[in-house]
Design a protein around this motif. Structure first.
Motif, PDB file in Angstrom:
ATOM      1  N   PHE A  89       0.824  -1.206   0.000  1.00  0.00           N
ATOM      2  CA  PHE A  89       0.000   0.000   0.000  1.00  0.00           C
ATOM      3  C   PHE A  89       0.862   1.261   0.000  1.00  0.00           C
ATOM      4  CE2 PHE A  89      -2.606  -3.351   1.799  1.00  0.00           C
ATOM      5  CZ  PHE A  89      -3.779  -3.212   1.074  1.00  0.00           C
ATOM      6  N   THR A  90       0.617   2.118  -0.978  1.00  0.00           N
ATOM      7  CA  THR A  90       1.318   3.396  -1.038  1.00  0.00           C
ATOM      8  C   THR A  90       0.486   4.526  -0.457  1.00  0.00           C
ATOM      9  OG1 THR A  90       0.515   3.751  -3.295  1.00  0.00           O
ATOM     10  CG2 THR A  90       2.662   2.690  -3.046  1.00  0.00           C
ATOM     11  N   ASP A  91      -0.790   4.253  -0.178  1.00  0.00           N
ATOM     12  CA  ASP A  91      -1.676   5.228   0.459  1.00  0.00           C
ATOM     13  C   ASP A  91      -2.588   4.510   1.440  1.00  0.00           C
ATOM     14  OD1 ASP A  91      -1.526   8.044  -1.064  1.00  0.00           O
ATOM     15  OD2 ASP A  91      -1.324   6.441  -2.553  1.00  0.00           O
ATOM     16  N   VAL A  92      -2.782   5.119   2.593  1.00  0.00           N
ATOM     17  CA  VAL A  92      -3.664   4.556   3.620  1.00  0.00           C
ATOM     18  C   VAL A  92      -4.536   5.673   4.178  1.00  0.00           C
ATOM     19  CG1 VAL A  92      -3.746   3.623   5.954  1.00  0.00           C
ATOM     20  CG2 VAL A  92      -2.190   2.626   4.296  1.00  0.00           C
ATOM     21  N   ILE A  93      -5.845   5.436   4.189  1.00  0.00           N
ATOM     22  CA  ILE A  93      -6.767   6.342   4.883  1.00  0.00           C
ATOM     23  C   ILE A  93      -6.878   5.867   6.323  1.00  0.00           C
ATOM     24  CG2 ILE A  93      -9.160   7.131   5.017  1.00  0.00           C
ATOM     25  CD1 ILE A  93      -9.241   7.016   1.969  1.00  0.00           C
ATOM     26  N   SER A 106      -5.747  20.682  14.888  1.00  0.00           N
ATOM     27  CA  SER A 106      -4.409  20.394  15.421  1.00  0.00           C
ATOM     28  C   SER A 106      -4.145  18.888  15.477  1.00  0.00           C
ATOM     29  CB  SER A 106      -4.234  21.013  16.806  1.00  0.00           C
ATOM     30  OG  SER A 106      -5.200  20.504  17.718  1.00  0.00           O
ATOM     31  N   ASP A 107      -5.193  18.100  15.727  1.00  0.00           N
ATOM     32  CA  ASP A 107      -5.040  16.639  15.730  1.00  0.00           C
ATOM     33  C   ASP A 107      -4.709  16.126  14.334  1.00  0.00           C
ATOM     34  OD1 ASP A 107      -5.714  16.436  18.463  1.00  0.00           O
ATOM     35  OD2 ASP A 107      -7.854  16.433  17.982  1.00  0.00           O
ATOM     36  N   ILE A 108      -5.353  16.698  13.330  1.00  0.00           N
ATOM     37  CA  ILE A 108      -5.087  16.287  11.948  1.00  0.00           C
ATOM     38  C   ILE A 108      -3.678  16.684  11.544  1.00  0.00           C
ATOM     39  CG2 ILE A 108      -5.815  16.509   9.543  1.00  0.00           C
ATOM     40  CD1 ILE A 108      -7.774  14.967  11.353  1.00  0.00           C
ATOM     41  N   THR A 120       4.765   5.258   2.401  1.00  0.00           N
ATOM     42  CA  THR A 120       3.301   5.233   2.326  1.00  0.00           C
ATOM     43  C   THR A 120       2.729   6.543   2.842  1.00  0.00           C
ATOM     44  OG1 THR A 120       3.248   2.838   2.600  1.00  0.00           O
ATOM     45  CG2 THR A 120       1.227   4.030   3.112  1.00  0.00           C
ATOM     46  N   ASN A 121       1.814   7.110   2.071  1.00  0.00           N
ATOM     47  CA  ASN A 121       1.164   8.362   2.447  1.00  0.00           C
ATOM     48  C   ASN A 121       0.009   8.093   3.408  1.00  0.00           C
ATOM     49  OD1 ASN A 121       2.691  10.026   0.503  1.00  0.00           O
ATOM     50  ND2 ASN A 121       1.521   8.895  -1.031  1.00  0.00           N
ATOM     51  N   ILE A 122      -0.143   8.975   4.389  1.00  0.00           N
ATOM     52  CA  ILE A 122      -1.224   8.846   5.361  1.00  0.00           C
ATOM     53  C   ILE A 122      -2.267   9.928   5.094  1.00  0.00           C
ATOM     54  CG2 ILE A 122      -0.159  10.333   7.112  1.00  0.00           C
ATOM     55  CD1 ILE A 122      -1.128   8.388   9.231  1.00  0.00           C
ATOM     56  N   HIS A 123      -3.544   9.537   5.089  1.00  0.00           N
ATOM     57  CA  HIS A 123      -4.649  10.460   4.829  1.00  0.00           C
ATOM     58  C   HIS A 123      -5.663  10.286   5.956  1.00  0.00           C
ATOM     59  CE1 HIS A 123      -2.978  10.826   0.767  1.00  0.00           C
ATOM     60  NE2 HIS A 123      -2.926   9.503   0.746  1.00  0.00           N
ATOM     61  N   PRO A 124      -5.620  11.138   6.966  1.00  0.00           N
ATOM     62  CA  PRO A 124      -6.459  10.920   8.153  1.00  0.00           C
ATOM     63  C   PRO A 124      -7.920  11.299   7.949  1.00  0.00           C
ATOM     64  CG  PRO A 124      -5.088  12.873   8.440  1.00  0.00           C
ATOM     65  CD  PRO A 124      -4.687  12.261   7.133  1.00  0.00           C
ATOM     66  N   LEU A 125      -8.782  10.520   8.580  1.00  0.00           N
ATOM     67  CA  LEU A 125     -10.176  10.902   8.774  1.00  0.00           C
ATOM     68  C   LEU A 125     -10.289  11.605  10.114  1.00  0.00           C
ATOM     69  CD1 LEU A 125     -11.878   7.543   7.724  1.00  0.00           C
ATOM     70  CD2 LEU A 125     -12.027   9.688   6.445  1.00  0.00           C
ATOM     71  N   GLY A 126     -11.097  12.659  10.190  1.00  0.00           N
ATOM     72  CA  GLY A 126     -11.374  13.296  11.463  1.00  0.00           C
ATOM     73  C   GLY A 126     -12.654  12.755  12.061  1.00  0.00           C
ATOM     74  N   ASN A 127     -12.811  12.901  13.360  1.00  0.00           N
ATOM     75  CA  ASN A 127     -14.071  12.497  13.979  1.00  0.00           C
ATOM     76  C   ASN A 127     -15.215  13.377  13.499  1.00  0.00           C
ATOM     77  OD1 ASN A 127     -12.532  10.829  16.246  1.00  0.00           O
ATOM     78  ND2 ASN A 127     -14.738  10.472  16.426  1.00  0.00           N
ATOM     79  N   LYS A 144     -10.922  19.741   7.573  1.00  0.00           N
ATOM     80  CA  LYS A 144     -10.795  19.596   6.123  1.00  0.00           C
ATOM     81  C   LYS A 144      -9.623  20.422   5.618  1.00  0.00           C
ATOM     82  CE  LYS A 144     -12.357  19.053   1.742  1.00  0.00           C
ATOM     83  NZ  LYS A 144     -12.500  17.786   0.997  1.00  0.00           N
ATOM     84  N   ASN A 145      -9.519  21.655   6.083  1.00  0.00           N
ATOM     85  CA  ASN A 145      -8.415  22.524   5.667  1.00  0.00           C
ATOM     86  C   ASN A 145      -7.060  22.008   6.143  1.00  0.00           C
ATOM     87  OD1 ASN A 145     -10.108  24.290   4.314  1.00  0.00           O
ATOM     88  ND2 ASN A 145     -10.325  25.687   6.058  1.00  0.00           N
ATOM     89  N   ALA A 146      -7.064  21.274   7.247  1.00  0.00           N
ATOM     90  CA  ALA A 146      -5.815  20.731   7.786  1.00  0.00           C
ATOM     91  C   ALA A 146      -5.400  19.430   7.100  1.00  0.00           C
ATOM     92  CB  ALA A 146      -5.954  20.509   9.295  1.00  0.00           C
ATOM     93  N   GLY A 147      -6.301  18.864   6.294  1.00  0.00           N
ATOM     94  CA  GLY A 147      -5.931  17.662   5.551  1.00  0.00           C
ATOM     95  C   GLY A 147      -6.805  16.445   5.790  1.00  0.00           C
ATOM     96  N   ALA A 148      -7.886  16.569   6.562  1.00  0.00           N
ATOM     97  CA  ALA A 148      -8.787  15.434   6.760  1.00  0.00           C
ATOM     98  C   ALA A 148      -9.534  15.142   5.464  1.00  0.00           C
ATOM     99  CB  ALA A 148      -9.780  15.720   7.877  1.00  0.00           C
ATOM    100  N   VAL A 149      -9.663  13.854   5.124  1.00  0.00           N
ATOM    101  CA  VAL A 149     -10.317  13.482   3.870  1.00  0.00           C
ATOM    102  C   VAL A 149     -11.771  13.048   4.073  1.00  0.00           C
ATOM    103  CG1 VAL A 149      -8.157  12.845   2.746  1.00  0.00           C
ATOM    104  CG2 VAL A 149      -9.433  11.107   4.020  1.00  0.00           C
ATOM    105  N   GLY A 150     -12.234  13.087   5.306  1.00  0.00           N
ATOM    106  CA  GLY A 150     -13.611  12.732   5.616  1.00  0.00           C
ATOM    107  C   GLY A 150     -13.825  12.752   7.109  1.00  0.00           C
ATOM    108  N   PHE A 151     -15.069  12.477   7.534  1.00  0.00           N
ATOM    109  CA  PHE A 151     -15.429  12.608   8.949  1.00  0.00           C
ATOM    110  C   PHE A 151     -16.222  11.385   9.389  1.00  0.00           C
ATOM    111  CE2 PHE A 151     -15.469  16.684   6.713  1.00  0.00           C
ATOM    112  CZ  PHE A 151     -14.322  17.231   7.261  1.00  0.00           C
TER     113      PHE A 151
END
Length: 419
Positions: A89-93, A106-108, A120-127, A144-151
């Motif tokens: 895997f080169t990308d992980v959500i 700040s958590d993101i 591997t790139n990390i793409h965090p989901l926020g709560n 979202k502006n900090a880089g979260a790809v979903g909630f």
């Protein structure tokens, strides 16, 4: 770094020029410089020449948990990303499954920074909600502006329908993705496994399929009212497939995923009370498995996820009813999928998903960044702890026969080789 891949077969159904063709691939400083036959190796190049070497665009998993911060004994971000790279895997959500939960910008930022410098790139989901309590929406726009790809409130249903309505309406202002776990907790009650013949025989409390299907039906009804983008992660029943298929025909922006283990196993394996088989949603029936596999093939189910959930031994080596839900899955995803689908279908499944989450889609052409996975699709083997790179060893696939091995990954001008 210069890398020369010798005589590799490309699996890339969208490329008429290269699909199923054998080529040499020269990579310089992270860029695909040349694709051809019998390329001469430049000086000091790392040459990878392996029998039956295959290559595809880098794989993505749309739902993995690690643990850090707070649960580093389960898995750290560094080892989690190294495990993902080793697994192809080169990308992980990244699921929001830590302590504290990521419910602020700040958590993101912390998670994004912790993932920097890795292959591997990390793409965090926020709560979706503050502390995941299901009561108050979190800072969706800022995350979202900090880089979260979903909630997403990981593995927790949005029990308040008005909250889901407001979230879908609000997120449309910035093209946000809302995730809703498909389980009505009132119907599920204290169930541990699929409600049916097996649960009755074993004396275990069951979670009826209706618990999932009621939630899916409700969420789709709300989506039809609000509009917006809704993702339903890890469905597990045949009737959930029908509900989502009907919603897609209406034109609703709904997507869904299934965990690979819900395709691979049924509740019949529970007779030994092995706690590694305790997952959420639970393993269902053979009828459900067949319909889920069919839905992956026809596109009703958009993604298959490892649903990778590391848990330390104290949470699993207890009585079945007291064990936590979850199995690791990154290391076994390719081998399991390759048992269930054709190779071309498997690679298509493993490379789907980036566009939905706004992640850059890699290309296979000269001048493009090299984001590749190397593998041999043929070997069959029994999955054991020796195949596990995660800190936690709670794998549902232990002792099962898988097909195909990952040989390496290339991304971000880095290479991880298993051979």
């Amino acid at each position: 770094m210069n890398i020369l891949l010798k005589s590799v077969k490309l699996i890339h159904g969208k490329s008429k020029e290269f699909h199923l063709k054998k080529r040499d691939i020269l990579i310089k400083n992270g860029i695909i410089e040349k694709i051809g036959t019998d390329i001469d190796a430049p000086s000091k190049a790392k040459i990878i020449d392996h029998k039956n070497l295959h290559v595809s665009l880098g794989w993505i998993d749309t739902g993995a948990s690690f643990g850090e911060p707070g649960y580093e004994e389960r898995e750290t971000i560094t080892n989690g990303l190294d495990t993902a790279a080793r697994s192809g895997f080169t990308d992980v959500i990244l699921n929001p499954n830590s302590f504290p939960l990521p419910d602020s910008s700040s958590d993101i930022v912390f998670l994004k920074n912790a993932g920097k410098g890795h292959l591997t790139n990390i793409h965090p989901l926020g709560n979706l909600t503050v502390n995941g309590d299901g009561e108050t929406l979190a800072e969706l726009y800022d995350m979202k502006n900090a880089g979260a790809v979903g909630f997403y409130d990981f593995k927790h249903a949005v029990s308040n329908p008005n909250l889901l309505k407001i979230a879908l309406q609000y997120a449309q202002n910035f093209n946000g993705m809302v995730l809703s776990f498909p389980m009505d907790t009132h119907i599920a009650g204290k169930g541990n496994v699929n409600e049916g013949t097996v649960s009755t025989k074993l004396g275990l409390k069951g979670i009826p399929a209706m618990a999932e299907e009621l939630q899916v039906s409700r969420d789709l009804f709300i989506l039809e009212y609000t509009g917006g983008k809704l993702h339903i992660p890890t469905i597990s029943t045949a009737d959930s497939v029908k509900l989502i298929a009907a919603a897609k025909k209406k034109g609703l922006q709904v997507t869904c995923s299934v965990a690979v283990h819900n395709l691979f196993q049924t509740d019949e394996v529970l007779e030994g009370f092995e706690s590694n088989y305790k997952v959420l949603p639970p393993l269902r029936t053979s009828k459900d498995c067949k319909e889920l596999i069919k839905a992956v093939k026809n596109g009703t189910i958009d993604f298959v996820t490892a649903d990778h959930t590391p848990l330390n031994i104290e949470l699993k080596k207890v009585e079945f009813e007291n064990a936590d839900y979850g199995t690791i899955g990154l290391e076994s995803s390719f081998g399991a999928l390759n048992q269930l689908f054709t190779l071309e279908e498997t690679i298509d499944i493993l490379t789907r998903g980036r566009e939905l989450f706004g992640i850059e889609i890699p290309e296979f052409k000269e001048g493009a960044k090299a984001t590749l996975t190397l593998f041999d699709p043929d070997p069959e083997y029994t999955f054991t702890e020796a195949h596990i790179a995660s800190n936690s060893k709670n794998s549902l696939f232990l002792g099962h026969t898988l097909k195909g091995t990952v040989l390496g990954t290339i991304a971000n001008d880095q290479i991880h080789i298993n051979i």
